[in-house]
Design a protein around this motif. Structure first.
Motif, short mmCIF file in Angstrom:
data_model
loop_
_atom_site.label_atom_id
_atom_site.label_comp_id
_atom_site.label_asym_id
_atom_site.label_seq_id
_atom_site.Cartn_x
_atom_site.Cartn_y
_atom_site.Cartn_z
N LEU A 60 17.28 71.90 20.93
CA LEU A 60 16.45 70.65 21.15
C LEU A 60 15.71 70.10 19.84
N TRP A 61 15.62 71.06 19.14
CA TRP A 61 14.52 70.66 17.92
C TRP A 61 15.52 71.09 16.55
N PRO A 62 15.28 70.09 15.58
CA PRO A 62 16.08 70.19 14.45
C PRO A 62 15.66 71.23 13.31
N TRP A 63 14.65 72.02 13.55
CA TRP A 63 14.65 73.14 12.62
C TRP A 63 13.82 74.30 13.31
N PRO A 64 13.65 75.38 12.92
CA PRO A 64 13.31 76.61 13.70
C PRO A 64 11.88 76.63 14.35
N LEU A 65 11.57 76.75 15.27
CA LEU A 65 10.06 77.06 15.58
C LEU A 65 10.19 78.39 16.51
#
Length: 219
Positions: A122-127
């Motif tokens: 869903l997100w383009p970098w790690p969270l």
């Protein structure tokens, strides 16, 4: 917040205050769920004083500010006086764009808040889960703001919210540009993020540009 403090007419600050209230409430929930990650616990006793102080400051802000904003909201809505007449209807194309952006922001924000561990696609970098929920709080808050803007129907009342919305979109684009090396450009979510941020900046700027100069009205 600064623009709202400078404006004597409550109707022109209502959306901004509601946005802040939603954001701080959701961030409080994320904070309480991930309280073990803050430098408040005994195992963080060796953490730098600045980090421990920041943890207490963070917690205090997100406990006190939602209460203060809710009190302000109730007092303002019950105060005597009337809203100024609507004199600048939101154009239909702009209202449609705001509605579409609201759906996207609310949907992505809800997914980040409910299932923060499943953000890889869903997100383009790690969270981390905590960070995902805080990002979700921002998205939901602005999703609520865009929905209210689409329904409010008056550009003069939305000037402050439009300024904030423009700045939000521009800063997201700036952060992505500065940290482009950390973005997974091979993921569709990266390009979707850029497209949505550009749309946010564009619709915010359009609302800001089209809004008439605030007229005089009894506070």
């Amino acid at each position: 917040m600064l623009l709202s403090l400078r404006d004597p007419v409550w109707a022109r600050s209502r959306v901004a205050v509601l946005t802040i209230l939603v954001f701080t409430l959701l961030t409080l929930v994320a904070t309480l769920v991930h309280l073990d990650r803050l430098h408040l616990q005994p195992e963080f006793a060796d953490a730098p004083l600045l980090a421990r102080g920041a943890a207490w400051f963070w917690t205090g802000v997100y406990v006190l500010i939602p209460v203060a904003m809710a009190v302000v909201l109730v007092l303002q809505e019950r105060a005597p006086g009337t809203d100024p007449p609507r004199r600048a209807p939101v154009p239909v194309p702009l209202r449609a764009a705001l509605g579409a952006e609201s759906v996207v922001l609310l949907a992505v924000g809800a997914l980040l808040s409910v299932a923060p561990a499943d953000t890889t696609a869903l997100w383009p970098w790690p969270l981390t889960p905590f960070t995902a929920r805080v990002v979700g709080a921002w998205l939901i808050a602005f999703g609520v703001a865009t929905a209210l803007a689409a329904l409010a129907g008056d550009l003069e009342r939305l000037r402050t919210a439009a300024v904030a919305y423009t700045v939000f979109g521009v800063l997201v684009l700036a952060v992505v540009a500065v940290h482009a090396g950390d973005v997974g450009w091979d993921r569709p979510s990266a390009w979707a993020l850029v497209a949505v941020a550009a749309a946010i900046a564009g619709t915010g700027a359009a609302g800001w540009r089209l809004a008439p100069a605030p007229g005089r009205h009894r506070p």
